[in-house]
Every structure is written in C-alpha cells, then in structure tokens.
Design a protein around this motif. Structure first.
Motif, mmCIF file in Angstrom:
data_model
loop_
_atom_site.group_PDB
_atom_site.id
_atom_site.type_symbol
_atom_site.label_atom_id
_atom_site.label_comp_id
_atom_site.label_asym_id
_atom_site.label_seq_id
_atom_site.Cartn_x
_atom_site.Cartn_y
_atom_site.Cartn_z
ATOM 1 N N PRO B 282 24.437 34.695 49.945
ATOM 2 C CA PRO B 282 23.001 34.564 50.462
ATOM 3 C C PRO B 282 22.837 32.868 49.739
ATOM 4 O O PRO B 282 21.971 32.145 50.639
ATOM 5 C CB PRO B 282 22.265 35.524 50.189
ATOM 6 C CG PRO B 282 22.924 36.321 49.118
ATOM 7 C CD PRO B 282 24.414 36.150 49.790
ATOM 8 N N ALA B 283 23.298 32.767 48.706
ATOM 9 C CA ALA B 283 22.768 31.305 47.868
ATOM 10 C C ALA B 283 23.634 30.135 48.712
ATOM 11 O O ALA B 283 23.405 29.200 48.142
ATOM 12 C CB ALA B 283 23.093 31.721 46.540
ATOM 13 N N GLY B 284 24.413 30.671 49.555
ATOM 14 C CA GLY B 284 25.193 29.458 50.218
ATOM 15 C C GLY B 284 26.334 29.268 49.150
ATOM 16 O O GLY B 284 26.561 29.694 48.124
ATOM 17 N N LEU B 285 27.175 28.013 49.714
ATOM 18 C CA LEU B 285 28.571 27.360 49.052
ATOM 19 C C LEU B 285 27.788 26.672 47.573
ATOM 20 O O LEU B 285 28.546 26.995 46.459
ATOM 21 C CB LEU B 285 29.125 26.756 49.782
ATOM 22 C CG LEU B 285 29.756 27.245 50.951
ATOM 23 C CD1 LEU B 285 30.296 26.276 51.707
ATOM 24 C CD2 LEU B 285 30.775 28.607 50.486
ATOM 25 N N PHE B 286 26.676 26.197 47.550
ATOM 26 C CA PHE B 286 26.579 25.221 46.433
ATOM 27 C C PHE B 286 25.003 25.848 45.984
ATOM 28 O O PHE B 286 24.560 25.259 44.861
ATOM 29 C CB PHE B 286 26.451 23.763 46.951
ATOM 30 C CG PHE B 286 27.624 23.284 47.146
ATOM 31 C CD1 PHE B 286 28.388 22.504 46.087
ATOM 32 C CD2 PHE B 286 28.171 23.372 48.270
ATOM 33 C CE1 PHE B 286 29.800 22.073 46.633
ATOM 34 C CE2 PHE B 286 29.602 22.720 48.770
ATOM 35 C CZ PHE B 286 30.345 22.197 47.708
#
Lengths: 342, 294
Positions: B282-286
């Motif tokens: 959920p926090a994405g890739l970065f």
C-alpha cells in the motif's frame, strides 16, 4: 432508541406518492418514477458518503451492473423482470464488497481515487465481451407489463414499481444508519483514529458501507434498465456518477430525507431546471442555452455554490428554518452543531 | 526483439505522460492532502488554449507552447486562490468535492466554447523515425519523453536548490511550523497549484497529437496517472515518475504480447493494478509506510 425515521413524514410522503399520478400527466408520472429510483441510488450513496465520509465518483457504474444483470437475465435467460431487481442489487453489492476490500484498507484518498476508474473500466469491460453484454449496441428489454391482471399504462405501472421499491428501501436505510453500525459509520467519518481506538475496524465498516451503497445503486440500476427498456455502454457515463454526487451534496450529505430533494434535482436538472436557469442568464447576456456542455457547467456551478453557501444542503436549510431562532437558543444547543459535509 | 524495443520506447513515451500528470497530483497532494480530481480537465482545458493560440491547430509553435505554460500557471494559481482557498478551513471532503465541481465545470466549458468534436492537435516533432539496429524509434516518442523529463528535471532543480522551493517543501511538510517561520503558506499553495497546472498542460499538449483533442481526452489518462501515483507511493515525486514509466511500459507490453488484453482492457488492467498495489504494497514502491498512532 431511534425510530426508523419520522412516521409523520412517512405518512406525508406516502400520501404524496399515491396522489401524484392522479394529479399529473402520464409523462410527468414517468419522470416521477425516475425520481423514485434516483432516491434509491442516492440513499445508498449517502450511506457511504454522508454517513461514512467516503467519496465515490463511480457509483453510476454500480447502477450499470444492476441494469446489465437485469437485462441479461430477462433477455437471455427469460427471467421475469420484477424478480431481477433484487438480483441486480445483490450482484452490484457483491462487486462493491470485492472492490471495497482492497480499496478501503487505508485512510486517505485511495478509495475516491480507485472509484474514479470504475465507470471507464466498466465501459471497457462491456465492450470487451460483446457476446455477453451486447457490446457497443447493447441490448433491448421488453416493455414492463403490469402484473396482477391490472390494466394500466406502462408508465403508471413503472411508477408503482419504482416507488414501492423506494418506500421499502427508505426505512431500510434508516435501519442501517441507526444503532451500533450507524454509530460506527459516523465515527469513521468523524475521526478514523478515534474510531480505531474504540475498537472499530474502519476497513470493515467502510467495506460494508461500500457494499450496501453498491447494493442500493444496483437496485436503482435494475429499475433504470426496466424503465428505459435498453442498455448500452453510453447509458451509464461518468457524468451520471458525478450527478449522483451532486445530488447528495445538494440534498444534504448525512440526511436521508434530504435525498428526496436530491433525487428531484438529479431527475429535473437535466431536462427542465438546467435550461431554465440558463435561460434566466441568457436574458442578461446572450448565450446559447442548448450548446453541448452547458448543462455540465450549470451543475458544476450549482455544486460549488452549495459547497460555499449551504454545505449541509437542502436538509440543512430546512433544519435551519425550522429550528428555534438564534436569540432563543442556548450556546450549547446541540442543534447548532450542524454536521453537513464533515 | 525488435518488437520488444519498439514496444518499450512507445511504453516509455506513454509512461512519461502518465508520470508527469501523476507528479502534478503528488505535488498538490503532498502540500494539501487533497487529491485534485480536476487535474486532468485543467490539462485538457489548457491544451485547448494552446490549440486556439496555434491558429486552431494548424501548425505547432513553441511560443504558443510556452505562452500556454504561463497561462496554465496563472490559471492554476488563480483557481487555488478563488475556488479552493475559501474552503481552507472546511474538511478535506469538501475540498475534494470542490475539485470535482471544477472537473465538471471545465469539462462543460470546453465543450461549450470549442464544441465536443474531435480536433487535430499538431505535434512539435516529425512523424518519421530513427532506425537503430532494425528498431524503429519514433521521433515523436523520443521528443515527448525528452520534453516531459526536462520539465520534471527543472521542477526538481527548483525544489532542491532554490529558497522558494525549500519554503514550499517546508510548507508541505509542516504548514503550521512553516507559517511560524515566516513562510506565507497560502501563497505557496497557489504556487503549487500553478506548477501542477503547468505540468498538466505539458502532458496535455504532448498527448493531444496522438489521442486527438476532445473535452474527455484526459479522463482515461488521469486514471493512469492515479494508478501511477499509487504505484509510486502517492507522496513520492520520484515514485510518481517511475510509476508512470513503469505503467506505460507494462500496458504496452501487455497489449503487445498478451492477446486477450485488447485496448478496451487497458483501463480495467490499470484499475486492477491499482487494487493489487493497495493489497500487497500500500505504500507503493517509494512511499514511506505511514505509522499511525491510535
């Protein structure tokens, strides 16, 4: 314990609904039938937006799912049309829950972001599987026939069906928003952190609210398909989803009775009120009131004005008029804290 | 292998456009916690202005391109000051609703002023292509990629090395503290909206030659931008650009090599990807993993 809505208001609504077809023309009755089905859709969306505080810009597509369920069942499987209405609702509700499980796990804008994609993705899927959905052409439904050996015009019968459904779904909505689950929804809206601290699973509440709202919209969509007797990918554009949202804000987010006004607005803004409003301006300044896009501009401006001037919508205005004047009110009067679009 | 590299370059050029719009979204989101749903329509509207400046799209002029960037910047800042700022004290929900109202108004206005018909929009780059080792690389793709990346670079330099950029980052990180330090946060928000609008105008003008100019042209692209922003982690500018590039390549590869994925399925795939990212990372890739105290 909170009642399932105000019984006097119900009685007034019931009388108005029964009396209306005797007072207005057949065509108006047909329009008022749509008010009934929009009421169902708005009640559902309001449970999500007004009570749980989650914006959806894609609920028109859940109406579409209900409509296609009805159409496919009636046309391809020969199911009686009235029976498909709850089925359309359940199918849309299940899709809503499946969608809500990943999208509601996090606070913040993720749900609204994801819902924005639903109408366009839905249209893409309809076109991708034409043998199932009829593709670009869509499908035609047979005209709704009156039941119980009653001989009346199709538009009157459609009106009866829509409002019977609406008058069942309205108390049901009151039932959903009261009690433990209703409090859980409102606490998620007001503060997710406080809700979590009190042992509420915010994701579960949001998912449930999403599923319920999708169910309501699915029912409304089934009625819609039966009413217009065809469905195709253009029947449920993204504009419809946005219009539903405008209806919520205008009627008063967090007020179920306000949705009556919202539904009237959604049905009549497109055909009568919008052009009338534009005509008013065109007397002052020459503009083409039938130009494409002018309708959109009208309801965008209406939405903005409501956000600034009356953030709690028509319901808030009515509450404002009916409560005691300011000088008679104590400062800590709870009726002062008007939640509006919290 | 040739097809692979061709698909890759097209994907990167598509992805650059998604990435630039995603970056515009992240800029506003970081500063205000509001997702600007009108971002796509702002881009579309300014592209129409460019089209009008270019003699209704007869030939591409770089002066019109830069004039449009200026108009977009001013327009974005103006919208923030007139429409969004009065709702500063209201809830996020109300502010988001206001951006939806803007979306509707801009979409309607464009159709009203310029008619909803398809319009041709000229490209600044020739339609020919370079042949490198048997791979046809379209100059248009390379040009689009170059222009978008240049804009991203300029923006990064601004935020990293100027005092104003530092003030904007401070305002986004902690508005109250920034205000106490003498940063005029409200004007910085207008500036942020201006940058986002200008960035949107770039993506609009770059994508218009291939998808043609219509009032609805940015709706699908905005969804790809959402997916790209979530993939990159919604709070990370680098993530938005990388997410956009990745999504562009992925969609083109799927379209090329997986036959059931036709053009109608591009949007459902993007939506599916968005949901999968939310489920798995959920926090994405970065993005940072946000820890909330309860």
């Amino acid at each position: 314990m909170r009642r399932l809505g105000n019984p006097i208001a119900f009685a007034v609504l019931l009388v108005a609904v029964v009396a209306a077809p005797f007072l207005v023309s057949n065509y108006r009755t047909y329009q008022l039938a749509f008010v009934g089905l929009y009421l169902v859709a708005l009640l559902g969306l309001n449970i999500l937006t007004g009570f749980t505080g989650q914006i959806s810009i894609g609920h028109g597509a859940f109406m579409g799912i209900g409509a296609y369920t009805t159409t496919i069942l009636v046309v391809d499987h020969g199911v009686r049309d009235l029976w498909t209405i709850p089925v359309g609702g359940v199918v849309a509700g299940l899709v809503g829950i499946a969608f809500g499980i990943p999208a509601t796990r996090f606070a913040g804008p993720y749900l609204a972001l994801a819902t924005f994609a639903i109408p366009l993705a839905f249209i893409g899927l309809l076109k991708r599987f034409p043998h199932f959905t009829g593709g670009n052409v869509g499908k035609n439904l047979p005209q709704l026939r009156p039941e119980f050996g009653w001989s009346t015009s199709p538009s009157i019968w459609f009106y009866v069906v829509c409002w019977v459904v609406a008058l069942v779904m309205l108390p049901l909505a009151f039932f959903v928003v009261r009690g433990r689950f209703g409090r859980a929804m409102r606490s998620v809206r007001d503060s997710e952190i406080a809700a979590t601290a009190n042992g509420i699973s915010t994701a579960a509440v949001k998912t449930a609210a999403f599923g319920i709202s999708a169910f309501y919209c699915g029912v409304a969509g089934s009625l819609y398909a039966i009413g217009i007797t065809y469905v195709n990918p253009d029947t449920f554009p993204i504009d419809l989803s946005i219009l539903l949202l405008v209806g919520i804000v205008l009627g008063g987010a967090g007020s179920l009775w306000g949705m009556l006004f919202g539904a009237l607005f959604v049905e009549f803004i497109r055909i009568s009120w919008g052009p009338a409003l534009l005509n008013l301006f065109s007397r002052v300044h020459h503009i083409d009131t039938h130009a494409p896009g002018s309708g959109l501009v009208v309801y965008g401006v209406v939405l903005l004005l409501v956000l600034y001037a009356a953030p709690s919508g028509a319901a808030g205005l009515v509450r404002g008029v009916t409560r005691r004047p300011a000088f008679l009110r104590r400062k800590d009067d709870p009726s002062l804290s008007d939640p509006g679009l919290v | 292998m040739q097809t692979f590299f061709q698909t890759l370059t097209t994907g990167l050029s598509d992805g650059a456009i998604f990435g630039s719009l995603a970056l515009a979204l992240v800029l506003i989101y970081k500063a205000t916690e509001v997702i600007n749903f009108a971002q796509g329509e702002m881009a579309m509207f300014t592209t129409y202005i460019a089209w009008a400046l270019m003699g209704h799209g007869s030939t591409f002029h770089w002066w019109a391109f830069f004039a449009t960037l200026g108009i977009a910047f001013g327009g974005g800042a103006l919208l923030q000051q007139t429409v969004i700022r009065p709702l500063e004290r209201a809830s996020v929900l109300t502010a988001v609703m206001a951006t939806i109202a803007l979306l509707v108004i801009l979409n309607g206005l464009a159709a009203w002023i310029w008619s909803p018909q398809l319009q041709f929009f000229p490209s600044p780059f020739p339609t020919s292509s370079w042949v490198v080792g048997g791979v046809h690389i379209s100059k248009q793709d390379v040009g689009t990629f170059g222009v978008v990346m240049a804009c991203v670079l300029v923006l990064w330099l601004f935020f990293r090395f100027t005092k104003l950029g530092l003030a904007m980052r401070a305002g986004a990180l902690n508005p109250d503290a920034a205000r106490l330090m003498g940063v005029r946060t409200s004007w910085l928000l207008a500036l942020g909206w201006g940058f986002a609008a200008a960035l949107g105008a770039v993506s609009g003008m770059m994508v218009a030659p291939t998808v043609f100019l219509t009032p609805n042209m940015m709706q699908a692209i905005l969804i790809y931008a959402f997916a790209a922003a979530v993939l990159g982690g919604l709070e990370s500018p680098v993530g938005a650009v990388v997410g956009g590039l990745g999504l562009g390549v992925l969609l083109n590869m799927l379209g090329q090599y997986v036959h059931p994925v036709t053009s109608e399925l591009r949007l459902p795939v993007a939506l599916g990807l968005l949901l999968v990212v939310l489920l798995i990372r959920p926090a994405g890739l970065f993005g940072r993993v946000v820890v909330r105290r309860v």
